[in-house]
Design a protein around this motif. Sequence first.
Motif, PDB file in Angstrom:
ATOM      1  N   TRP A   1       0.706  -1.153  -0.076  1.00 57.93           N
ATOM      2  CA  TRP A   1       0.128   0.008   0.061  1.00 57.93           C
ATOM      3  C   TRP A   1       0.830   1.376  -0.103  1.00 57.93           C
ATOM      4  O   TRP A   1       0.648   2.260  -0.735  1.00 57.93           O
ATOM      5  N   ALA A   2       1.879   1.439   0.727  1.00 63.25           N
ATOM      6  CA  ALA A   2       2.776   2.381   0.859  1.00 63.25           C
ATOM      7  C   ALA A   2       3.579   2.616  -0.290  1.00 63.25           C
ATOM      8  O   ALA A   2       3.634   3.577  -0.651  1.00 63.25           O
ATOM      9  N   ALA A   3       4.024   1.577  -1.055  1.00 61.62           N
ATOM     10  CA  ALA A   3       4.708   1.585  -2.078  1.00 61.62           C
ATOM     11  C   ALA A   3       3.909   2.169  -3.549  1.00 61.62           C
ATOM     12  O   ALA A   3       4.591   2.739  -4.120  1.00 61.62           O
ATOM     13  N   GLY A   4       2.681   1.859  -3.283  1.00 66.17           N
ATOM     14  CA  GLY A   4       1.534   2.325  -4.342  1.00 66.17           C
ATOM     15  C   GLY A   4       1.619   3.763  -4.212  1.00 66.17           C
ATOM     16  O   GLY A   4       1.379   4.547  -5.315  1.00 66.17           O
ATOM     17  N   LEU A   5       2.005   4.425  -3.059  1.00 69.97           N
ATOM     18  CA  LEU A   5       1.671   5.969  -2.987  1.00 69.97           C
ATOM     19  C   LEU A   5       3.320   6.573  -3.015  1.00 69.97           C
ATOM     20  O   LEU A   5       3.333   7.716  -2.498  1.00 69.97           O
ATOM     21  N   GLY A   6       4.204   5.946  -3.126  1.00 71.01           N
ATOM     22  CA  GLY A   6       5.319   6.340  -3.611  1.00 71.01           C
ATOM     23  C   GLY A   6       6.207   6.460  -2.193  1.00 71.01           C
ATOM     24  O   GLY A   6       7.368   7.332  -2.319  1.00 71.01           O
ATOM     25  N   ALA A   7       5.992   5.678  -1.295  1.00 71.87           N
ATOM     26  CA  ALA A   7       6.868   5.780  -0.083  1.00 71.87           C
ATOM     27  C   ALA A   7       7.960   4.836  -0.250  1.00 71.87           C
ATOM     28  O   ALA A   7       8.313   4.113  -1.125  1.00 71.87           O
ATOM     29  N   ALA A   8       9.054   5.297   0.487  1.00 76.62           N
ATOM     30  CA  ALA A   8      10.426   4.775   0.397  1.00 76.62           C
ATOM     31  C   ALA A   8      10.314   3.392   1.504  1.00 76.62           C
ATOM     32  O   ALA A   8      11.373   2.546   1.293  1.00 76.62           O
ATOM     33  N   GLY A   9       9.577   3.041   2.379  1.00 70.41           N
ATOM     34  CA  GLY A   9       9.228   2.233   3.229  1.00 70.41           C
ATOM     35  C   GLY A   9       8.416   2.434   4.312  1.00 70.41           C
ATOM     36  O   GLY A   9       7.586   3.036   4.121  1.00 70.41           O
ATOM     37  N   VAL A  10       8.433   1.235   5.179  1.00 72.41           N
ATOM     38  CA  VAL A  10       7.525   1.305   6.264  1.00 72.41           C
ATOM     39  C   VAL A  10       8.107   1.360   7.598  1.00 72.41           C
ATOM     40  O   VAL A  10       9.178   0.328   7.627  1.00 72.41           O
ATOM     41  N   GLY A  11       7.895   2.167   8.690  1.00 73.69           N
ATOM     42  CA  GLY A  11       8.614   2.154   9.694  1.00 73.69           C
ATOM     43  C   GLY A  11       7.843   1.340  11.074  1.00 73.69           C
ATOM     44  O   GLY A  11       6.521   1.472  10.996  1.00 73.69           O
ATOM     45  N   LEU A  12       8.502   0.850  11.751  1.00 70.78           N
ATOM     46  CA  LEU A  12       7.785   0.196  12.922  1.00 70.78           C
ATOM     47  C   LEU A  12       8.415   0.225  14.253  1.00 70.78           C
ATOM     48  O   LEU A  12       9.652   0.475  14.334  1.00 70.78           O
ATOM     49  N   ASN A  13       7.446  -0.035  15.440  1.00 74.56           N
ATOM     50  CA  ASN A  13       8.435  -0.020  16.811  1.00 74.56           C
ATOM     51  C   ASN A  13       9.241  -1.363  16.811  1.00 74.56           C
ATOM     52  O   ASN A  13       9.145  -2.017  15.863  1.00 74.56           O
ATOM     53  N   PRO A  14      10.049  -1.605  17.944  1.00 70.03           N
ATOM     54  CA  PRO A  14      10.753  -2.655  17.998  1.00 70.03           C
ATOM     55  C   PRO A  14      10.119  -3.939  17.796  1.00 70.03           C
ATOM     56  O   PRO A  14       9.016  -4.036  18.323  1.00 70.03           O
ATOM     57  N   LEU A  15      10.613  -4.826  17.022  1.00 73.72           N
ATOM     58  CA  LEU A  15      10.235  -6.110  17.188  1.00 73.72           C
ATOM     59  C   LEU A  15      10.797  -7.290  17.946  1.00 73.72           C
ATOM     60  O   LEU A  15      10.827  -8.392  17.969  1.00 73.72           O
ATOM     61  N   HIS A  16      11.541  -6.646  18.952  1.00 69.90           N
ATOM     62  CA  HIS A  16      12.494  -7.418  19.901  1.00 69.90           C
ATOM     63  C   HIS A  16      11.434  -8.577  20.533  1.00 69.90           C
ATOM     64  O   HIS A  16      10.294  -8.215  20.816  1.00 69.90           O
ATOM     65  N   ALA A  17      12.100  -9.791  21.010  1.00 71.35           N
ATOM     66  CA  ALA A  17      11.262 -10.701  21.758  1.00 71.35           C
ATOM     67  C   ALA A  17      11.075 -10.347  23.129  1.00 71.35           C
ATOM     68  O   ALA A  17      11.776  -9.623  23.797  1.00 71.35           O
ATOM     69  N   LEU A  18       9.652 -10.532  23.373  1.00 71.60           N
ATOM     70  CA  LEU A  18       9.114 -10.157  24.989  1.00 71.60           C
ATOM     71  C   LEU A  18       9.066 -11.497  25.538  1.00 71.60           C
ATOM     72  O   LEU A  18       9.709 -12.453  25.035  1.00 71.60           O
ATOM     73  N   PHE A  19       8.397 -11.684  26.465  1.00 73.23           N
ATOM     74  CA  PHE A  19       8.322 -12.793  27.084  1.00 73.23           C
ATOM     75  C   PHE A  19       6.823 -13.391  26.613  1.00 73.23           C
ATOM     76  O   PHE A  19       5.639 -12.870  27.034  1.00 73.23           O
ATOM     77  N   ASP A  20       7.079 -14.459  26.050  1.00 74.44           N
ATOM     78  CA  ASP A  20       5.686 -14.893  25.197  1.00 74.44           C
ATOM     79  C   ASP A  20       4.593 -15.438  26.232  1.00 74.44           C
ATOM     80  O   ASP A  20       3.482 -15.672  25.797  1.00 74.44           O
ATOM     81  N   ASP A  21       5.007 -15.932  27.541  1.00 80.43           N
ATOM     82  CA  ASP A  21       4.156 -16.365  28.459  1.00 80.43           C
ATOM     83  C   ASP A  21       3.316 -15.109  29.377  1.00 80.43           C
ATOM     84  O   ASP A  21       2.677 -15.487  30.235  1.00 80.43           O
ATOM     85  N   GLU A  22       3.852 -14.103  29.162  1.00 80.78           N
ATOM     86  CA  GLU A  22       3.481 -12.659  29.899  1.00 80.78           C
ATOM     87  C   GLU A  22       2.998 -11.769  28.710  1.00 80.78           C
ATOM     88  O   GLU A  22       3.478 -10.427  28.705  1.00 80.78           O
ATOM     89  N   ALA A  23       2.161 -12.038  27.927  1.00 83.61           N
ATOM     90  CA  ALA A  23       1.801 -11.193  26.832  1.00 83.61           C
ATOM     91  C   ALA A  23       1.196  -9.976  27.147  1.00 83.61           C
ATOM     92  O   ALA A  23       1.356  -9.029  26.275  1.00 83.61           O
ATOM     93  N   GLU A  24       0.415  -9.934  28.139  1.00 82.36           N
ATOM     94  CA  GLU A  24       0.070  -8.463  28.583  1.00 82.36           C
ATOM     95  C   GLU A  24       1.140  -7.381  28.920  1.00 82.36           C
ATOM     96  O   GLU A  24       0.813  -6.324  28.840  1.00 82.36           O
ATOM     97  N   ASP A  25       2.302  -7.908  29.318  1.00 82.71           N
ATOM     98  CA  ASP A  25       3.332  -6.815  29.406  1.00 82.71           C
ATOM     99  C   ASP A  25       3.870  -6.736  27.983  1.00 82.71           C
ATOM    100  O   ASP A  25       4.939  -7.392  27.450  1.00 82.71           O
ATOM    101  N   CYS A  26       3.311  -5.750  27.279  1.00 78.35           N
ATOM    102  CA  CYS A  26       3.418  -5.725  25.693  1.00 78.35           C
ATOM    103  C   CYS A  26       4.272  -4.527  25.425  1.00 78.35           C
ATOM    104  O   CYS A  26       4.378  -4.532  24.119  1.00 78.35           O
ATOM    105  N   SER A  27       4.967  -3.951  26.193  1.00 75.83           N
ATOM    106  CA  SER A  27       5.707  -2.679  25.546  1.00 75.83           C
ATOM    107  C   SER A  27       6.779  -3.151  24.768  1.00 75.83           C
ATOM    108  O   SER A  27       7.578  -4.015  25.223  1.00 75.83           O
ATOM    109  N   PRO A  28       6.895  -2.762  23.496  1.00 76.62           N
ATOM    110  CA  PRO A  28       7.945  -3.231  22.648  1.00 76.62           C
ATOM    111  C   PRO A  28       9.387  -2.593  23.002  1.00 76.62           C
ATOM    112  O   PRO A  28      10.378  -2.835  22.593  1.00 76.62           O
ATOM    113  N   TYR A  29       9.123  -1.606  23.959  1.00 76.85           N
ATOM    114  CA  TYR A  29      10.626  -1.134  24.497  1.00 76.85           C
ATOM    115  C   TYR A  29      11.087  -1.750  25.810  1.00 76.85           C
ATOM    116  O   TYR A  29      12.000  -1.166  26.538  1.00 76.85           O
TER     117      TYR A  29
END
Length: 641
Positions: free
Chosen positions: A158-186
Amino acid sequence: MDLSEKVSRYGIEASYIDGTGRVHTIDEQTFHRVLDALGQAPALAAPIVIRCADGVEMDDLVTRLSHLREWQILDADDRVMLSSADARQHDARLAFGTYRLRGHGGEAVEASLIVAPERAYEGAFDRRWLLAVQLYGVRSRGNWGIGDFSDLQDVMRWAAGLGAAGVGLNPLHALFDDEAEDCSPYSPNSRLFLNSIYIDVAALPELPERFADENRAEIERLQNSELVDYAGVAALKQRGLKLAFTQFKTRTTLRRKASFDAFRRERGRTLSRFACFEALRKTYRAAWWEWPEPWRQPDDNALAEFRRGEVADDIAFTEFVQWCAHEQLQACAALGDDLNLPVGLYLDIAVGVKSGGFDAWNEQAAISRRLSVGAPPDQLNTAGQDWGLAGFNTAGLEARSFMPFRDVLAASMRYAGAVRLDHVLGLNRIYVVPSGFPPDSGAYIRMPFEAMLASVAIESVAHRCIMIGEDLGTVPDGFREKLADWAVWSYRVMIFERGEGGAFNAAENYPAHALVTFSTHDLPTFAGWRSGHDIALKQALHIDPGESLAGREHAVRELDRLLDGAGGFDAVLACLAQTPSRLLGVATEDLLGVMDQANVPGTINQHPNWRRKLPVPLHDWDRDIDIGGLAEALRSRIVSH
């Protein structure tokens, strides 16, 4: 030795001026708590940094080390690569990298030797724009209640179709998968691995088709929830992943089996340790420093025996999950190449890690778990900030030849054309709060700034990835100039780019090597800022907003003056598009007129941080976003394919 001599010897600053202008002087108690938490001897000799175009020639190296009578250069495994006895017999170059120098002059010398490019990678494009997305908030027909890597591919198209150079995201770092509600990517478990909640489990070829049918009611419930139900999503995805893993072990293709084996070999000991750590964490349900011996330290011999025990399947499952995440994110990066996006993915790197997580366990010398990274008092946070994250320390990094830091950079750069390093000020000095101390009773620790920048340049050039430093806050004199000398870009937020009397800076006053944006995830959206919604929200939460409504009204008038009375977000974009800055970040929330910001710093459960979904599903963006107005505002930054 008085206190001022002690703090200098250990790289701790005796005093500092906070963001309100107040001088803080460190006392004996704080010094000893910080020093005890570091658990270190004084730092080694200052790292030696050699900047060069393509590795350093032997003659140049010999000249630079002429003050030493004899010396050896060792690699990361402590093997001698070169010595003064035979250096002149070599005509090769010493490649970019971090080494250990041992030598004798008037006395014994041991230091890190870093051979680095003269500058970080600077990109091969002119002035472009990026779409910034909170991936978790993307609604789609196919996801299971949270945006996933398949959605990311659709967003990129979608972004490429509008001439964007890319897509920016928050950190994709591993969290604690069994404590999912503690969801801050930072607040990651590990910055070396990926957050498995973003895997599109339905896309895994090993998942039986019946799984989605059998769980249709739960999938629809999760899709229709106003906020991301992290616990529900994680539970469903874990069931699906475990079923896919069971199928994978007996019914996968030879190609996929070979790909998984190659991934395990490539990630090697670090992946094996991470998988073992996860099994140990779920076995003992306590902080790793409270585990029985020998698990309090990552002993590879003991872990090899552990792998052969009853949790062997759990360990292999964690590796399988990381491989699935890698495969899908790598496919997103490849799509960026196919779409000719000059940036592709723009990823974020958190400033630290949870003290109870894998990275802090795996790098105990380089990461100080009893010191929390934060910030001293400033106008917006008058009590100071304690981010609850453990960061690197100088002596530990030097002892490991800066590889822990380089590994963190590489973990994100392998997928990205640009990364943003959160709180880049921490490369120069880092504010730490000892465990149990209030946020305004911390201290600054000096970091080996030149060596950290050299490490950035090595990884940036190796991965052809632009480095953007989040240089907000109280920036020391000369700091941004030092970053620019190494081609580390600045990060400019329009809300803060104001001068005398509160006037907004004109477009031409922004630097070229920068990413410019109106706001950030920790600040109000455009609609929220213009209406003062964020101030009212903070007041309702009994948080000092750091700004009065009258002050905000004045700021809005100043912005309108800059924009010649045009008050819409398209006018803001049109203004920012005229800056010399090479990248412009456009938040999806602002395109959709969202009022609430993604995160309100200083809150945990008082506000739905990192949980709010976008109000419009991905397939309706064209209907609800003014595509024509966006294209017109960004006309100077759009390149047609």
